[in-house]
Design a protein around this motif. Structure first.
Motif, PDB file in Angstrom:
ATOM      1  N   ALA A  41       0.836  -1.210   0.000  1.00  0.00           N
ATOM      2  CA  ALA A  41       0.000   0.000   0.000  1.00  0.00           C
ATOM      3  C   ALA A  41       0.868   1.255   0.000  1.00  0.00           C
ATOM      4  O   ALA A  41       0.555   2.231  -0.689  1.00  0.00           O
ATOM      5  N   GLY A  42       1.953   1.222   0.755  1.00  0.00           N
ATOM      6  CA  GLY A  42       2.866   2.362   0.771  1.00  0.00           C
ATOM      7  C   GLY A  42       3.504   2.594  -0.580  1.00  0.00           C
ATOM      8  O   GLY A  42       3.674   3.738  -1.031  1.00  0.00           O
ATOM      9  N   ILE A  43       3.853   1.513  -1.261  1.00  0.00           N
ATOM     10  CA  ILE A  43       4.471   1.612  -2.588  1.00  0.00           C
ATOM     11  C   ILE A  43       3.490   2.201  -3.588  1.00  0.00           C
ATOM     12  O   ILE A  43       3.815   3.130  -4.335  1.00  0.00           O
ATOM     13  N   THR A  44       2.263   1.681  -3.593  1.00  0.00           N
ATOM     14  CA  THR A  44       1.292   2.161  -4.582  1.00  0.00           C
ATOM     15  C   THR A  44       0.865   3.596  -4.300  1.00  0.00           C
ATOM     16  O   THR A  44       0.624   4.362  -5.233  1.00  0.00           O
ATOM     17  N   ILE A  49      -0.591   4.905  -7.924  1.00  0.00           N
ATOM     18  CA  ILE A  49      -1.145   3.828  -8.748  1.00  0.00           C
ATOM     19  C   ILE A  49      -2.088   2.990  -7.879  1.00  0.00           C
ATOM     20  O   ILE A  49      -1.822   2.770  -6.689  1.00  0.00           O
ATOM     21  N   ALA A  50      -3.182   2.511  -8.444  1.00  0.00           N
ATOM     22  CA  ALA A  50      -4.114   1.666  -7.701  1.00  0.00           C
ATOM     23  C   ALA A  50      -3.425   0.391  -7.242  1.00  0.00           C
ATOM     24  O   ALA A  50      -2.584  -0.166  -7.950  1.00  0.00           O
ATOM     25  N   GLN A  51      -3.807  -0.071  -6.034  1.00  0.00           N
ATOM     26  CA  GLN A  51      -3.143  -1.246  -5.480  1.00  0.00           C
ATOM     27  C   GLN A  51      -3.324  -2.471  -6.366  1.00  0.00           C
ATOM     28  O   GLN A  51      -2.428  -3.301  -6.485  1.00  0.00           O
ATOM     29  N   GLY A  52      -4.466  -2.578  -7.008  1.00  0.00           N
ATOM     30  CA  GLY A  52      -4.698  -3.710  -7.897  1.00  0.00           C
ATOM     31  C   GLY A  52      -3.720  -3.747  -9.064  1.00  0.00           C
ATOM     32  O   GLY A  52      -3.345  -4.822  -9.546  1.00  0.00           O
ATOM     33  N   THR A  53      -3.300  -2.568  -9.519  1.00  0.00           N
ATOM     34  CA  THR A  53      -2.340  -2.493 -10.629  1.00  0.00           C
ATOM     35  C   THR A  53      -0.999  -3.109 -10.231  1.00  0.00           C
ATOM     36  O   THR A  53      -0.315  -3.702 -11.066  1.00  0.00           O
ATOM     37  N   TYR A  55      -0.402  -5.734  -8.656  1.00  0.00           N
ATOM     38  CA  TYR A  55      -0.381  -7.190  -8.824  1.00  0.00           C
ATOM     39  C   TYR A  55      -0.387  -7.627 -10.283  1.00  0.00           C
ATOM     40  O   TYR A  55      -0.247  -8.818 -10.571  1.00  0.00           O
ATOM     41  N   ILE A  56      -0.518  -6.692 -11.192  1.00  0.00           N
ATOM     42  CA  ILE A  56      -0.305  -7.014 -12.608  1.00  0.00           C
ATOM     43  C   ILE A  56       1.184  -7.237 -12.857  1.00  0.00           C
ATOM     44  O   ILE A  56       1.576  -8.050 -13.695  1.00  0.00           O
ATOM     45  N   TYR A  57       2.015  -6.543 -12.079  1.00  0.00           N
ATOM     46  CA  TYR A  57       3.460  -6.570 -12.289  1.00  0.00           C
ATOM     47  C   TYR A  57       4.192  -7.466 -11.293  1.00  0.00           C
ATOM     48  O   TYR A  57       5.216  -8.059 -11.637  1.00  0.00           O
ATOM     49  N   PHE A  58       3.690  -7.557 -10.081  1.00  0.00           N
ATOM     50  CA  PHE A  58       4.370  -8.321  -9.031  1.00  0.00           C
ATOM     51  C   PHE A  58       3.353  -9.096  -8.211  1.00  0.00           C
ATOM     52  O   PHE A  58       2.241  -8.630  -7.989  1.00  0.00           O
ATOM     53  N   GLU A  59       3.761 -10.261  -7.732  1.00  0.00           N
ATOM     54  CA  GLU A  59       2.867 -11.073  -6.909  1.00  0.00           C
ATOM     55  C   GLU A  59       2.924 -10.697  -5.438  1.00  0.00           C
ATOM     56  O   GLU A  59       1.986 -10.990  -4.695  1.00  0.00           O
ATOM     57  N   SER A  60       4.035 -10.060  -5.011  1.00  0.00           N
ATOM     58  CA  SER A  60       4.190  -9.814  -3.582  1.00  0.00           C
ATOM     59  C   SER A  60       5.216  -8.710  -3.333  1.00  0.00           C
ATOM     60  O   SER A  60       5.938  -8.285  -4.236  1.00  0.00           O
ATOM     61  N   LYS A  61       5.287  -8.302  -2.091  1.00  0.00           N
ATOM     62  CA  LYS A  61       6.293  -7.333  -1.657  1.00  0.00           C
ATOM     63  C   LYS A  61       7.692  -7.905  -1.863  1.00  0.00           C
ATOM     64  O   LYS A  61       8.613  -7.181  -2.257  1.00  0.00           O
ATOM     65  N   GLU A  62       7.860  -9.191  -1.596  1.00  0.00           N
ATOM     66  CA  GLU A  62       9.183  -9.817  -1.758  1.00  0.00           C
ATOM     67  C   GLU A  62       9.630  -9.776  -3.211  1.00  0.00           C
ATOM     68  O   GLU A  62      10.801  -9.522  -3.507  1.00  0.00           O
ATOM     69  N   GLU A  63       8.697 -10.004  -4.127  1.00  0.00           N
ATOM     70  CA  GLU A  63       9.078  -9.998  -5.542  1.00  0.00           C
ATOM     71  C   GLU A  63       9.524  -8.620  -6.010  1.00  0.00           C
ATOM     72  O   GLU A  63      10.512  -8.504  -6.730  1.00  0.00           O
TER      73      GLU A  63
END
Length: 199
Positions: A41-44, A49-53, A55-63
């Motif tokens: 949430a902090g990154i988005t 950018i919407a939080q859902g967006t 997950y189009i690019y990354f599966e997780s914070k670790e990724e």
């Protein structure tokens, strides 16, 4: 074994711009809070950018963290290559490269926090960050040896040794002490590299 970047390269200019925004925001988020306290949430929010967006690019914070570490290494190598593009000799390349590295660290305060934390989040990506540098550095030293610019010796060992010097100089004069003139630091180190410690 090399680790591929996590994010798939977007096919559109808009997608590449969004990915760049996410990585830049991740740099700021992880650089400010560290891995464990940072959030998607902090990154988005930082990226706008919407939080859902995300997950189009990354599966997780670790990724995204893994991808960011490799991205920072790529950015640093590109910066150094650009700064050294007109340098012809290896000794001058060492001088200019060290100065460019310390300047990069001064302008990218989160680099050390993110890369050093990577050893506890994903040791493989932490190793790759440094191994990518060392492999390219070794090749440069081998070319310089073949051209007679430096004396023969273990190029891989030299690459890692000089990288080690640079890492601690970056910490000391890029993060902890941003006032000492970079040229003063470089002059002292280059005297040692060129002439050794023997009286």
């Amino acid at each position: 074994m090399a680790i591929a970047a996590v994010a798939k390269e977007p096919k559109t200019a808009r997608g590449r711009k969004t990915l760049r925004k996410l990585l830049d925001a991740a740099r700021d988020e992880f650089g400010t809070w560290g891995y464990h306290d940072a959030s998607v949430a902090g990154i988005t929010t930082r990226a706008g950018i919407a939080q859902g967006t995300f997950y189009i690019y990354f599966e997780s914070k670790e990724e995204i963290f893994r991808d960011l570490v490799l991205d920072l290494g790529h950015q640093l190598r590109e910066h150094l290559n650009e700064e050294l593009s007109t340098v012809t000799g290896r000794i001058e390349a060492e001088r200019m490269g060290l100065a460019a590295f310390i300047a990069f660290v001064r302008n990218n305060n989160s680099l050390y926090r993110i890369v050093m934390e990577a050893q506890f989040v994903d040791e493989a990506v932490y190793r790759q960050y440094f191994t990518d540098f060392a492999d390219a550095y070794t090749e440069n030293l081998e070319r310089a040896t073949a051209a007679g610019e430096i004396r023969p010796g273990g190029c891989a060992e030299r690459a890692w040794a000089i990288m080690g010097i640079s890492i601690f100089l970056g910490l000391r004069f890029g993060i902890w002490d941003r006032e000492t003139p970079i040229n003063q630091v470089v002059d002292a180190v280059m005297d040692m590299l060129e002439n050794g410690l023997r009286p």
